[in-house]
Design a protein around this motif. Structure first.
Motif, PDB file in Angstrom:
ATOM      1  N   PRO A  76      13.706 -11.184   2.131  1.00 32.31           N
ATOM      2  CA  PRO A  76      13.027 -12.344   1.532  1.00 32.31           C
ATOM      3  C   PRO A  76      11.516 -12.330   1.708  1.00 32.31           C
ATOM      4  N   ALA A  77      11.037 -11.775   2.832  1.00 32.23           N
ATOM      5  CA  ALA A  77       9.597 -11.735   3.100  1.00 32.23           C
ATOM      6  C   ALA A  77       9.019 -10.352   2.790  1.00 32.23           C
ATOM      7  N   LEU A  78       9.577  -9.693   1.788  1.00 36.40           N
ATOM      8  CA  LEU A  78       9.132  -8.337   1.445  1.00 36.40           C
ATOM      9  C   LEU A  78       7.630  -8.289   1.176  1.00 36.40           C
ATOM     10  N   GLY A  79       7.125  -9.218   0.371  1.00 40.50           N
ATOM     11  CA  GLY A  79       5.713  -9.206   0.027  1.00 40.50           C
ATOM     12  C   GLY A  79       4.815  -9.322   1.245  1.00 40.50           C
ATOM     13  N   ALA A  80       5.133 -10.268   2.117  1.00 40.38           N
ATOM     14  CA  ALA A  80       4.319 -10.459   3.317  1.00 40.38           C
ATOM     15  C   ALA A  80       4.379  -9.234   4.225  1.00 40.38           C
ATOM     16  N   ARG A  81       5.575  -8.650   4.376  1.00 37.23           N
ATOM     17  CA  ARG A  81       5.705  -7.452   5.219  1.00 37.23           C
ATOM     18  C   ARG A  81       4.895  -6.291   4.643  1.00 37.23           C
ATOM     19  N   MET A  82       4.938  -6.140   3.328  1.00 33.47           N
ATOM     20  CA  MET A  82       4.147  -5.085   2.699  1.00 33.47           C
ATOM     21  C   MET A  82       2.658  -5.298   2.936  1.00 33.47           C
ATOM     22  N   GLY A  83       2.257  -6.555   2.941  1.00 31.69           N
ATOM     23  CA  GLY A  83       0.840  -6.862   3.140  1.00 31.69           C
ATOM     24  C   GLY A  83       0.303  -6.403   4.479  1.00 31.69           C
ATOM     25  N   LEU A 177       0.406 -21.980   0.984  1.00 30.55           N
ATOM     26  CA  LEU A 177       1.200 -21.284  -0.014  1.00 30.55           C
ATOM     27  C   LEU A 177       1.729 -22.283  -1.030  1.00 30.55           C
ATOM     28  N   GLU A 178       1.718 -21.906  -2.301  1.00 35.54           N
ATOM     29  CA  GLU A 178       2.091 -22.854  -3.350  1.00 35.54           C
ATOM     30  C   GLU A 178       3.595 -23.061  -3.485  1.00 35.54           C
ATOM     31  N   HIS A 179       4.418 -22.123  -3.026  1.00 37.11           N
ATOM     32  CA  HIS A 179       5.856 -22.301  -3.148  1.00 37.11           C
ATOM     33  C   HIS A 179       6.407 -23.094  -1.965  1.00 37.11           C
ATOM     34  N   GLN A 180       7.634 -23.547  -2.137  1.00 41.48           N
ATOM     35  CA  GLN A 180       8.270 -24.325  -1.074  1.00 41.48           C
ATOM     36  C   GLN A 180       8.663 -23.422   0.094  1.00 41.48           C
ATOM     37  N   ALA A 181       8.813 -24.017   1.248  1.00 41.02           N
ATOM     38  CA  ALA A 181       9.133 -23.256   2.460  1.00 41.02           C
ATOM     39  C   ALA A 181      10.514 -22.613   2.366  1.00 41.02           C
ATOM     40  N   PRO A 182      10.646 -21.351   2.768  1.00 43.73           N
ATOM     41  CA  PRO A 182      11.964 -20.709   2.827  1.00 43.73           C
ATOM     42  C   PRO A 182      12.751 -21.295   3.997  1.00 43.73           C
ATOM     43  N   ARG A 183      14.005 -20.936   4.069  1.00 42.39           N
ATOM     44  CA  ARG A 183      14.839 -21.472   5.151  1.00 42.39           C
ATOM     45  C   ARG A 183      14.296 -21.090   6.522  1.00 42.39           C
ATOM     46  N   ASP A 184      13.834 -19.869   6.646  1.00 39.36           N
ATOM     47  CA  ASP A 184      13.327 -19.375   7.928  1.00 39.36           C
ATOM     48  C   ASP A 184      11.871 -18.964   7.735  1.00 39.36           C
TER      49      ASP A 184
END
Length: 343
Positions: A76-83, A177-184
Motif C-alpha cells: 500500500p505504501a509503495l510510492g512512499a517506500r520508493m521515494g 496529504l490530500e487523500h484520506q488516511a490509510p488504515r495503518d
C-alpha cells in the motif's frame, strides 16, 4: 517570502510525464512481480517507449499505473517506500540543480520552477505560513484519482533529496496529504519522520524557515547556468504566452486555505498591477471571484462526493471558509446556479 510567479508550474494543455520518471517504478515492479509487461500493456504503454528518457507519456496513465502497481505488489505504501531511495540523478538536470543549491529554500524554489520539464498538469510552489517554509505539490486534474501513490512518492522523494543533498537526519515539521488516511499510517510516519495530516487541499512539506534559509554550500554558478540552459530546452517555450487565468488558477490551488487570495496579493505575485490583472482576466472571460468559486466547487465535489469520509469542518478549512455555516451557504448557492455541480 511569497512565491514568485516563475516558481508556479504551468499547466500545459496535454498532461504528460517524461519516461525517465516511470523507469524507477518499472524497476520496482520487475523486482516484486513478473507482471510488468502485462501491467504496462493494460495502460497502453510498451517497455520500448521507456528507452528514451526524454520521451513523454500521458500523465493519467502514469498515475493509474502507479496505483495498480501498489495493488499488484501488495504494498500500500509503495510510492512512499520508493521515494526513500530517490537520488538527484533520477530527475536528471533538475535533481542536479537541486543538489547544487546553497539552501533548502533555493532548492525547492528551483524544483517548483522546473517541475514541468518532466511532468505536466502540476501546480507547485513555495510560501511561508506561521513562520514556517512550505513546499506545495498537487496534480491539478481532479479526474486523475485515486493518486495516493504519486502524492506519497513525490513528497517522500523530495524529503529524501533534502536528506541526501543537505543533511542526512533532516526531518520536516509536518506533512500534508490530500487523500484520506490509510488504515495503518505507521509506515508513512516512519518514512517521513513527522506528523501527517490527511484529507488536505494539497500535498505539502512544512519545514523550518530558519533551516530552509541556512546557507550550506557555495554553488558553482557556471555549472548552474549550464544546467538551467539545458532544462530550459526541455520546458515548453510558450511559457510567456500562457493565459493569466492558468497562472491565477495555480496560485489559488497553492494558497487557498493558507493565505489570503485577493486581486492585490495575486497581482503582486504576477508582477502586475491589480487593475492590469483584472483587465487580463476579463479579456480571458473570467474573474478572480469566478476562478475561486470554480476551484472551491471542484474541491467540494471531490471531498463530499463518492462517499468520501471527510469531516465537513476540514472541507470548510480546505476551501478557505471561516466555518461550516459559510460552506453550507456556498453549497446551496452553487446548487441553485448549477444543480449538476455535485451530481
Amino acid at each position: 517570502m511569497a512565491v514568485a510567479p516563475h516558481l508556479i508550474s504551468r499547466m500545459p494543455a496535454l498532461a504528460s510525464i517524461r519516461a525517465s520518471v516511470l523507469i524507477p517504478l518499472v524497476q520496482q515492479i520487475d523486482r516484486r512481480s513478473g507482471k510488468t509487461d502485462l501491467l504496462l500493456a493494460s495502460h497502453g504503454i510498451l517497455r520500448s517507449q521507456l528507452e528514451d528518457p526524454y520521451a513523454v507519456l500521458p500523465m493519467a496513465r502514469y498515475v493509474a499505473l502507479f496505483e495498480d502497481a501498489a495493488t499488484i505488489t501488495g504494498e500500500p505504501a509503495l510510492g512512499a517506500r520508493m521515494g526513500t531511495g530517490f537520488k538527484p540523478a533520477d530527475i536528471g538536470p533538475i535533481g542536479m540543480l537541486f543538489s547544487l543549491s546553497p539552501t533548502i529554500r533555493s532548492a525547492f524554489e528551483r524544483l517548483s520552477k522546473y517541475v514541468n520539464a518532466v511532468q505536466g498538469a502540476t501546480s507547485s510552489g513555495v510560501f511561508e505560513e506561521k513562520g514556517d517554509f512550505v513546499w506545495s505539490y498537487r496534480i491539478v486534474d481532479p479526474s486523475m484519482w485515486p493518486r495516493r501513490q504519486d502524492s506519497e512518492f513525490t513528497l517522500a522523494a523530495s524529503c529524501q533529496l533534502v536528506r541526501s543533498c543537505f543533511r542526512r537526519g533532516w526531518r520536516p515539521i509536518e506533512i500534508h496529504l490530500e487523500h484520506q488516511a490509510p488504515r495503518d499510517t505507521r509506515t508513512l510516519e516512519r518514512i517521513f519522520g513527522a506528523s501527517i495530516l490527511f484529507g488536505q487541499s494539497g500535498n505539502r512539506i512544512v519545514m523550518s524557515r530558519a533551516e530552509a534559509d541556512r546557507i550550506l554550500r557555495t554553488e558553482d554558478k557556471s555549472l548552474v547556468e549550464i544546467l538551467e540552459r539545458h532544462i530550459a530546452d526541455l520546458v515548453d517555450q510558450t511559457a510567456n504566452t500562457d493565459a493569466v487565468t492558468q497562472k491565477v488558477q495555480a496560485l489559488i490551488g497553492i494558497y487557498l486555505g493558507h493565505k489570503p487570495v485577493t486581486v492585490t496579493a495575486l497581482a503582486a505575485e504576477l508582477k502586475m498591477s491589480p487593475r492590469s490583472l483584472q483587465r487580463r482576466l476579463s479579456e480571458e472571460g473570467t474573474s478572480l471571484r469566478d476562478l475561486i468559486r470554480q476551484h472551491r466547487q471542484t474541491l467540494a465535489a471531490h471531498y463530499l462526493g463518492e462517499q468520501r469520509a471527510t469531516p465537513i469542518s476540514e472541507v470548510a478549512c480546505a476551501l478557505g471558509y471561516a466555518d461550516n455555516t459559510v460552506l453550507w451557504r456556498a453549497l446551496r448557492s452553487w446548487k441553485k446556479r448549477k444543480p449538476s455541480a455535485f451530481g
